[in-house]
Design a protein around this motif. Structure first.
Motif, PDB file in Angstrom:
ATOM      1  N   LYS A 201       0.832  -1.210   0.000  1.00  0.00           N
ATOM      2  CA  LYS A 201       0.000   0.000   0.000  1.00  0.00           C
ATOM      3  C   LYS A 201       0.863   1.255   0.000  1.00  0.00           C
ATOM      4  O   LYS A 201       0.553   2.246  -0.678  1.00  0.00           O
ATOM      5  N   GLY A 202       1.947   1.219   0.778  1.00  0.00           N
ATOM      6  CA  GLY A 202       2.832   2.376   0.797  1.00  0.00           C
ATOM      7  C   GLY A 202       3.461   2.629  -0.558  1.00  0.00           C
ATOM      8  O   GLY A 202       3.537   3.779  -1.024  1.00  0.00           O
ATOM      9  N   VAL A 203       3.919   1.557  -1.204  1.00  0.00           N
ATOM     10  CA  VAL A 203       4.506   1.709  -2.538  1.00  0.00           C
ATOM     11  C   VAL A 203       3.463   2.218  -3.515  1.00  0.00           C
ATOM     12  O   VAL A 203       3.732   3.098  -4.353  1.00  0.00           O
ATOM     13  N   ARG A 204       2.235   1.676  -3.404  1.00  0.00           N
ATOM     14  CA  ARG A 204       1.174   2.126  -4.298  1.00  0.00           C
ATOM     15  C   ARG A 204       0.873   3.612  -4.063  1.00  0.00           C
ATOM     16  O   ARG A 204       0.666   4.383  -5.011  1.00  0.00           O
ATOM     17  N   GLY A 205       0.855   4.023  -2.770  1.00  0.00           N
ATOM     18  CA  GLY A 205       0.597   5.438  -2.481  1.00  0.00           C
ATOM     19  C   GLY A 205       1.685   6.346  -3.029  1.00  0.00           C
ATOM     20  O   GLY A 205       1.406   7.433  -3.564  1.00  0.00           O
ATOM     21  N   VAL A 206       2.950   5.889  -2.904  1.00  0.00           N
ATOM     22  CA  VAL A 206       4.057   6.692  -3.436  1.00  0.00           C
ATOM     23  C   VAL A 206       3.937   6.825  -4.942  1.00  0.00           C
ATOM     24  O   VAL A 206       4.123   7.918  -5.519  1.00  0.00           O
ATOM     25  N   VAL A 207       3.619   5.716  -5.609  1.00  0.00           N
ATOM     26  CA  VAL A 207       3.494   5.757  -7.068  1.00  0.00           C
ATOM     27  C   VAL A 207       2.336   6.665  -7.469  1.00  0.00           C
ATOM     28  O   VAL A 207       2.448   7.484  -8.407  1.00  0.00           O
ATOM     29  N   GLU A 208       1.202   6.546  -6.766  1.00  0.00           N
ATOM     30  CA  GLU A 208       0.062   7.404  -7.093  1.00  0.00           C
ATOM     31  C   GLU A 208       0.386   8.873  -6.844  1.00  0.00           C
ATOM     32  O   GLU A 208      -0.023   9.756  -7.621  1.00  0.00           O
ATOM     33  N   THR A 209       1.131   9.144  -5.760  1.00  0.00           N
ATOM     34  CA  THR A 209       1.517  10.531  -5.476  1.00  0.00           C
ATOM     35  C   THR A 209       2.422  11.075  -6.572  1.00  0.00           C
ATOM     36  O   THR A 209       2.278  12.230  -7.024  1.00  0.00           O
ATOM     37  N   GLU A 210       3.387  10.249  -7.014  1.00  0.00           N
ATOM     38  CA  GLU A 210       4.277  10.693  -8.084  1.00  0.00           C
ATOM     39  C   GLU A 210       3.499  10.924  -9.377  1.00  0.00           C
ATOM     40  O   GLU A 210       3.772  11.879 -10.118  1.00  0.00           O
ATOM     41  N   ILE A 211       2.523  10.052  -9.652  1.00  0.00           N
ATOM     42  CA  ILE A 211       1.714  10.241 -10.865  1.00  0.00           C
ATOM     43  C   ILE A 211       0.909  11.539 -10.777  1.00  0.00           C
ATOM     44  O   ILE A 211       0.822  12.320 -11.743  1.00  0.00           O
ATOM     45  N   ALA A 212       0.318  11.781  -9.590  1.00  0.00           N
ATOM     46  CA  ALA A 212      -0.466  13.014  -9.422  1.00  0.00           C
ATOM     47  C   ALA A 212       0.426  14.247  -9.528  1.00  0.00           C
ATOM     48  O   ALA A 212       0.053  15.269 -10.141  1.00  0.00           O
ATOM     49  N   ALA A 213       1.630  14.159  -8.926  1.00  0.00           N
ATOM     50  CA  ALA A 213       2.546  15.303  -9.002  1.00  0.00           C
ATOM     51  C   ALA A 213       2.980  15.550 -10.439  1.00  0.00           C
ATOM     52  O   ALA A 213       3.085  16.708 -10.885  1.00  0.00           O
ATOM     53  N   GLU A 214       3.232  14.469 -11.177  1.00  0.00           N
ATOM     54  CA  GLU A 214       3.622  14.638 -12.574  1.00  0.00           C
ATOM     55  C   GLU A 214       2.478  15.226 -13.391  1.00  0.00           C
ATOM     56  O   GLU A 214       2.687  16.092 -14.259  1.00  0.00           O
ATOM     57  N   GLY A 215       1.243  14.786 -13.096  1.00  0.00           N
ATOM     58  CA  GLY A 215       0.094  15.366 -13.799  1.00  0.00           C
ATOM     59  C   GLY A 215      -0.083  16.841 -13.475  1.00  0.00           C
ATOM     60  O   GLY A 215      -0.398  17.652 -14.355  1.00  0.00           O
ATOM     61  N   LEU A 216       0.120  17.196 -12.203  1.00  0.00           N
ATOM     62  CA  LEU A 216       0.016  18.600 -11.805  1.00  0.00           C
ATOM     63  C   LEU A 216       1.087  19.441 -12.475  1.00  0.00           C
ATOM     64  O   LEU A 216       0.827  20.571 -12.925  1.00  0.00           O
ATOM     65  N   ARG A 217       2.301  18.876 -12.567  1.00  0.00           N
ATOM     66  CA  ARG A 217       3.376  19.624 -13.222  1.00  0.00           C
ATOM     67  C   ARG A 217       3.054  19.852 -14.688  1.00  0.00           C
ATOM     68  O   ARG A 217       3.270  20.943 -15.233  1.00  0.00           O
ATOM     69  N   LEU A 218       2.523  18.840 -15.336  1.00  0.00           N
ATOM     70  CA  LEU A 218       2.160  18.998 -16.739  1.00  0.00           C
ATOM     71  C   LEU A 218       1.030  20.009 -16.904  1.00  0.00           C
ATOM     72  O   LEU A 218       1.002  20.794 -17.874  1.00  0.00           O
ATOM     73  N   GLU A 219       0.087  20.013 -15.960  1.00  0.00           N
ATOM     74  CA  GLU A 219      -1.014  20.979 -16.038  1.00  0.00           C
ATOM     75  C   GLU A 219      -0.497  22.401 -15.870  1.00  0.00           C
ATOM     76  O   GLU A 219      -0.938  23.345 -16.569  1.00  0.00           O
ATOM     77  N   ILE A 220       0.452  22.587 -14.941  1.00  0.00           N
ATOM     78  CA  ILE A 220       1.035  23.918 -14.745  1.00  0.00           C
ATOM     79  C   ILE A 220       1.766  24.373 -16.000  1.00  0.00           C
ATOM     80  O   ILE A 220       1.650  25.538 -16.442  1.00  0.00           O
ATOM     81  N   LEU A 221       2.521  23.458 -16.599  1.00  0.00           N
ATOM     82  CA  LEU A 221       3.230  23.818 -17.825  1.00  0.00           C
ATOM     83  C   LEU A 221       2.255  24.174 -18.941  1.00  0.00           C
ATOM     84  O   LEU A 221       2.484  25.110 -19.723  1.00  0.00           O
TER      85      LEU A 221
END
Length: 230
Positions: A201-221
């Motif tokens: 679950k922790g690994v899944r949460g980290v991966v989901e957080t990284e995916i969300a952060a990457e999506g947010l970064r792309l949205e900002i760009l």
């Protein structure tokens, strides 16, 4: 089980012997026919055939192998064995080895010199002492050798039993260790499964957080690019 009362004069036996005689006569006639067709060669014909065979052979056929035959493997004999084989091939007598003269009776010296007699007498004393000691050892071996052999076997059996007992104890200890290990693993299975699930679950949460952060970064760009384009 009924007894067999039929004699050799019965009808089946007669038919069998008649057929056997006819077969024998047939074989005899075939043999005579073969002799008539291909008669036995005469001694002159045999000599001519042998001469033709000899003429067709190479002169070195007795000393040289055929080309189709594989080469002989290299010799792995020791020099001592090769020397002995060469000696036997040349019909030479056996030399060296154990000196058996020490076990033979000593002859009186040819000369009348007292020194020679004294030397021969000393050798005779030495040989007599050796043979006497050997005779004593053989007598002791005959008297006590059997018991010593039995005692040695008994001691070896005791050692074997001790080793087998140690082997059984070691196997029991190994089984106990395996049981304790298995019991320990079974005791912490729930905890291990819980930790594994938490880790997943922790690994899944980290991966989901990284995916969300990457999506947010792309949205900002994307928004920045749209603002620059206006």
């Amino acid at each position: 089980m009924p007894l067999i009362d039929a004699s050799h004069d019965s009808l089946p036996c007669r038919f069998f012997f008649i057929a056997l005689l006819e077969l024998y006569e047939l074989l005899g006639s075939i043999t005579n026919f073969i002799k008539d067709v291909d008669p036995e060669p005469t001694p002159q014909q045999r000599a001519a055939i042998a001469s033709l065979i000899t003429a067709s052979l190479a002169p070195e056929h007795l000393t040289t192998l055929h080309p189709l035959l594989p080469a002989l493997p290299p010799s792995t004999l020791t020099p001592l064995l090769e020397q002995e084989i060469a000696r036997h091939a040349s019909n030479q007598p056996l030399t060296g080895g154990i000196d058996t003269s020490r076990y033979e009776a000593l002859d009186a010296p040819a000369s009348t010199n007292p020194t020679d007699y004294h030397s021969t007498l000393q050798k005779a004393y030495t040989s007599s002492t050796y043979l006497h000691t050997r005779n004593q050892n053989l007598a002791l071996l005959e008297q006590f050798g059997k018991n010593a052999w039995l005692v040695g076997n008994a001691q070896l059996e005791d050692i074997l039993r001790d080793v087998e007992r140690e082997l059984v104890d070691t196997r029991q200890q190994t089984e106990e260790v395996n049981k304790m290990r298995k019991a320990g693993q079974e005791g912490v299975r729930g905890e291990m499964e819980g930790l594994e699930n938490a880790w997943k679950k922790g690994v899944r949460g980290v991966v989901e957080t990284e995916i969300a952060a990457e999506g947010l970064r792309l949205e900002i760009l994307r928004q920045r690019r749209e603002g620059v384009g206006r």
